[in-house]
Design a protein around this motif. Sequence first.
Motif, PDB file in Angstrom:
ATOM      1  N   LEU A  65       1.417  -5.471   2.578  1.00 27.80           N
ATOM      2  CA  LEU A  65       0.075  -5.634   3.068  1.00 27.80           C
ATOM      3  C   LEU A  65       0.218  -7.000   3.922  1.00 27.80           C
ATOM      4  O   LEU A  65       1.032  -7.902   3.759  1.00 27.80           O
ATOM      5  CB  LEU A  65      -0.896  -6.001   1.752  1.00 27.80           C
ATOM      6  N   GLN A  66      -0.954  -7.361   4.583  1.00 31.61           N
ATOM      7  CA  GLN A  66      -1.147  -8.441   5.247  1.00 31.61           C
ATOM      8  C   GLN A  66      -1.303  -9.561   4.244  1.00 31.61           C
ATOM      9  O   GLN A  66      -1.778  -9.417   3.156  1.00 31.61           O
ATOM     10  CB  GLN A  66      -2.479  -8.617   5.927  1.00 31.61           C
TER      11      GLN A  66
ATOM     12  N   ARG B 166       0.820  -1.125   0.018  1.00 33.81           N
ATOM     13  CA  ARG B 166       0.008  -0.022   0.204  1.00 33.81           C
ATOM     14  C   ARG B 166       0.887   1.286  -0.009  1.00 33.81           C
ATOM     15  O   ARG B 166       1.947   1.213   0.683  1.00 33.81           O
ATOM     16  CB  ARG B 166      -1.004  -0.173   1.348  1.00 33.81           C
ATOM     17  N   ARG B 167       0.862   2.085  -1.036  1.00 25.82           N
ATOM     18  CA  ARG B 167       1.638   3.328  -1.142  1.00 25.82           C
ATOM     19  C   ARG B 167       1.156   4.587  -0.360  1.00 25.82           C
ATOM     20  O   ARG B 167      -0.177   4.977  -0.330  1.00 25.82           O
ATOM     21  CB  ARG B 167       1.614   3.641  -2.674  1.00 25.82           C
TER      22      ARG B 167
ATOM     23  N   ARG C 122      -3.578 -12.058   3.706  1.00 23.30           N
ATOM     24  CA  ARG C 122      -4.678 -12.016   3.253  1.00 23.30           C
ATOM     25  C   ARG C 122      -4.979 -11.431   2.354  1.00 23.30           C
ATOM     26  O   ARG C 122      -5.798 -11.476   1.065  1.00 23.30           O
ATOM     27  CB  ARG C 122      -5.954 -12.123   4.129  1.00 23.30           C
ATOM     28  N   ASP C 123      -4.600  -9.891   2.333  1.00 23.35           N
ATOM     29  CA  ASP C 123      -4.827  -8.920   1.134  1.00 23.35           C
ATOM     30  C   ASP C 123      -3.974  -9.195  -0.172  1.00 23.35           C
ATOM     31  O   ASP C 123      -4.318  -8.992  -1.180  1.00 23.35           O
ATOM     32  CB  ASP C 123      -4.529  -7.677   1.702  1.00 23.35           C
ATOM     33  N   ILE C 124      -2.852  -9.792   0.344  1.00 19.46           N
ATOM     34  CA  ILE C 124      -1.911 -10.025  -0.811  1.00 19.46           C
ATOM     35  C   ILE C 124      -2.537 -11.361  -1.732  1.00 19.46           C
ATOM     36  O   ILE C 124      -2.532 -11.026  -2.924  1.00 19.46           O
ATOM     37  CB  ILE C 124      -0.654 -10.520  -0.426  1.00 19.46           C
ATOM     38  N   LEU C 125      -3.224 -12.181  -1.172  1.00 17.73           N
ATOM     39  CA  LEU C 125      -3.546 -13.462  -1.824  1.00 17.73           C
ATOM     40  C   LEU C 125      -4.812 -13.176  -2.402  1.00 17.73           C
ATOM     41  O   LEU C 125      -5.159 -13.395  -3.867  1.00 17.73           O
ATOM     42  CB  LEU C 125      -4.044 -14.361  -0.478  1.00 17.73           C
ATOM     43  N   LYS C 126      -5.714 -12.100  -2.151  1.00 19.19           N
ATOM     44  CA  LYS C 126      -6.811 -11.657  -2.864  1.00 19.19           C
ATOM     45  C   LYS C 126      -6.302 -10.963  -4.210  1.00 19.19           C
ATOM     46  O   LYS C 126      -7.011 -11.286  -5.447  1.00 19.19           O
ATOM     47  CB  LYS C 126      -7.692 -10.507  -2.073  1.00 19.19           C
ATOM     48  N   ARG C 127      -5.364 -10.101  -4.004  1.00 21.67           N
ATOM     49  CA  ARG C 127      -4.922  -9.413  -5.063  1.00 21.67           C
ATOM     50  C   ARG C 127      -4.165 -10.467  -6.347  1.00 21.67           C
ATOM     51  O   ARG C 127      -4.096 -10.179  -7.457  1.00 21.67           O
ATOM     52  CB  ARG C 127      -3.950  -8.092  -4.699  1.00 21.67           C
ATOM     53  N   ARG C 128      -3.455 -11.266  -5.579  1.00 22.47           N
ATOM     54  CA  ARG C 128      -2.459 -12.074  -6.435  1.00 22.47           C
ATOM     55  C   ARG C 128      -3.595 -13.059  -7.298  1.00 22.47           C
ATOM     56  O   ARG C 128      -3.106 -13.649  -8.343  1.00 22.47           O
ATOM     57  CB  ARG C 128      -1.847 -13.096  -5.535  1.00 22.47           C
ATOM     58  N   ALA C 129      -4.664 -13.230  -6.898  1.00 15.39           N
ATOM     59  CA  ALA C 129      -5.548 -14.062  -7.845  1.00 15.39           C
ATOM     60  C   ALA C 129      -5.763 -13.305  -9.196  1.00 15.39           C
ATOM     61  O   ALA C 129      -6.197 -14.048 -10.141  1.00 15.39           O
ATOM     62  CB  ALA C 129      -6.796 -14.293  -6.934  1.00 15.39           C
ATOM     63  N   ASP C 130      -5.496 -12.215  -9.185  1.00 16.74           N
ATOM     64  CA  ASP C 130      -5.659 -11.585 -10.655  1.00 16.74           C
ATOM     65  C   ASP C 130      -4.636 -12.019 -11.730  1.00 16.74           C
ATOM     66  O   ASP C 130      -4.479 -11.694 -12.558  1.00 16.74           O
ATOM     67  CB  ASP C 130      -5.875 -10.189 -10.641  1.00 16.74           C
ATOM     68  N   VAL C 131      -3.365 -12.747 -10.987  1.00 12.66           N
ATOM     69  CA  VAL C 131      -2.243 -13.092 -11.809  1.00 12.66           C
ATOM     70  C   VAL C 131      -1.988 -14.271 -11.601  1.00 12.66           C
ATOM     71  O   VAL C 131      -1.478 -14.720 -10.472  1.00 12.66           O
ATOM     72  CB  VAL C 131      -1.051 -12.213 -11.252  1.00 12.66           C
ATOM     73  N   GLY C 132      -2.236 -14.954 -12.690  1.00 12.78           N
ATOM     74  CA  GLY C 132      -2.208 -16.582 -12.688  1.00 12.78           C
ATOM     75  C   GLY C 132      -0.520 -17.013 -12.904  1.00 12.78           C
ATOM     76  O   GLY C 132      -0.008 -16.034 -13.576  1.00 12.78           O
ATOM     77  N   MET C 133      -0.001 -18.194 -12.523  1.00 16.60           N
ATOM     78  CA  MET C 133       1.127 -18.601 -12.702  1.00 16.60           C
ATOM     79  C   MET C 133       0.922 -19.827 -13.120  1.00 16.60           C
ATOM     80  O   MET C 133       0.510 -20.835 -12.437  1.00 16.60           O
ATOM     81  CB  MET C 133       1.947 -18.036 -11.526  1.00 16.60           C
TER      82      MET C 133
END
Length: 581
Positions: free
Chosen positions: A408-409, A399-400, A411-422
């Motif tokens: 971020l915590q 968070r800037r 849980r917040d990283i995991l929510k945002r990460r779901a938009d980037v598949g690998m």
Amino acid sequence: MSLSAPFADRFGGSAATGEPAGRPRLRIVPARHPWRTVGTVAALLVVVACIQSTLTNPRWGWDVFAQWFFAEPILVGLGRTLLLTALGTALGFACGTLLALARVSGPPVVSAVAFAYVWLFRSIPLIVLLLILNNLGYLYETVRLGVPYTDITFASWSTTQLVTPFAAAIIGLTLNQAAYSAEIIRGGILSVDQGQTEAASALGLPRTHQARRIVLPQAMRSILPAAFNEIIGLAKGTSQVYIIALPELFYTVQVIYRRNLEVIPLLMVATVWYLVILTVLSLVQRSVERHYARGALRNPPPSVFSKLFGARAANERSLAPLRVDPSSAGAAVEIRNVSKRFGELAVLKDVSLSLPPGSVTAILGPSGSGKSTLLRTINHLERVDAGLVAVDGELIGYRRDGDTLYELQERDILKRRADVGMVFQSFNLFPHMTALENVAEAPVATGRSSRAEAQAFGRELLARVGLSDKAGSYPRQLSGGQQQRVAIARALALRPKVLLFDEPTSALDPELVGEVLDVIRELARTGTTLVVVTHEIGFARQVADRVVFMEAGEVLESGSPAEVLGVPKHPRTGAFLAKVL
């Protein structure tokens, strides 16, 4: 190939065809192993002699054995033994699981406390621990509930009344069992490949879900044999509570034979009941191990249940999957002044790239140039030391606030990460889940779809990658190319805006490379932003909109395939291409 005339005549075949010429086929006689037969007969004779001696010797007192085997005091003691075993197992392994998790993932102080607990209670003999707990009232007359270091007390109890012999036995067995089970569970957790947790994190699965559905089911294969050994040891170890005069099975037997002096028959009563308990535990162990062995064998033997429900499974496999195009708009990726070090090694040095939405970017470079690390910074699997990475204008891991980035915590990283598949180099499929379960797990766990919707969409994705007939297969039953295509379908299940590929063909045989590249070519037409770390120069030339060449953690050259691959500006790019083309 045909047999020559002399050989055909000698072995009874035709020289032209190798077939028998009017003679019977040669009979094959298996090799004989007479000493195996002798050993088998000798073992059977020993077994028969032992059984005959045991059953016919009157001093074993089988009439007394029969009299007491189902006697009420024996059954009451047996029930208490089973209760102690069940409670000791449940409480001990529950505490052991918490201790194991504290040791592998907790802060240093928490990990040290867990280690100290294991060290202490593995050092104290169980019989000593039981005696200390049974005499706890000598050390502390009362047990009170209140505010520590003050005189405020909410309730208090007499220690002697609170810690009865039964309570002392349960507490002692639990404390002892927790120490041993913690190490068993920790060993199982450490046996799970780190790529499994990385794949789960890349899919945005919550930490608790990762532990419950990904790590522990795989760890159970290592945990179960040792765990059941401990449970069996606990069942027999309950006999040690006789020291605090608790009438379990062995203590009850002791009381009886001290009265009637029939020592051997009463000991046989206890022995046979222990045999029954351990036989049941062994059967339970076999069943549980089979459950957690899903996907471990390429061709597992059929179970009774698979035979009973085989027809239904066949009908499920025959369902025609829906073929709906699930493409979604891609997102812009901004990498600005990113640096990353591992100790003294600088892996990324002030890397900056701007990738437009819907673009296909191929990252080339020699091994150790930082390509995979750069890829992993995009979805925050690697934390950067400096700089930032934004997807669609939003930071994934931070968070800037002005010129400061606050991480971020999780849980917040995991929510945002779901938009980037690998899609990982070594696939990292979950081996205990079928292809369809692999694809459907993340949408359900992240709350983006119901299970029915996730499975329907999963079948569509498997059809898109040409694996609609493999939905019920485990990863071990698939070829390398098929596994990689399942991994691609799994990454697409969350409908990501950006899809990362970490050398998707490097772990494949040359014959399987084409089928995976064909799937990526199709994805390039869907509008999803693709970033591919690859050594496939031909693929980069045909599919990529942009080619990036890296070496020693720096971007040396970036441009269209025609520019970078056709007319490289940097001499190191030209030297690299000269070696690989």
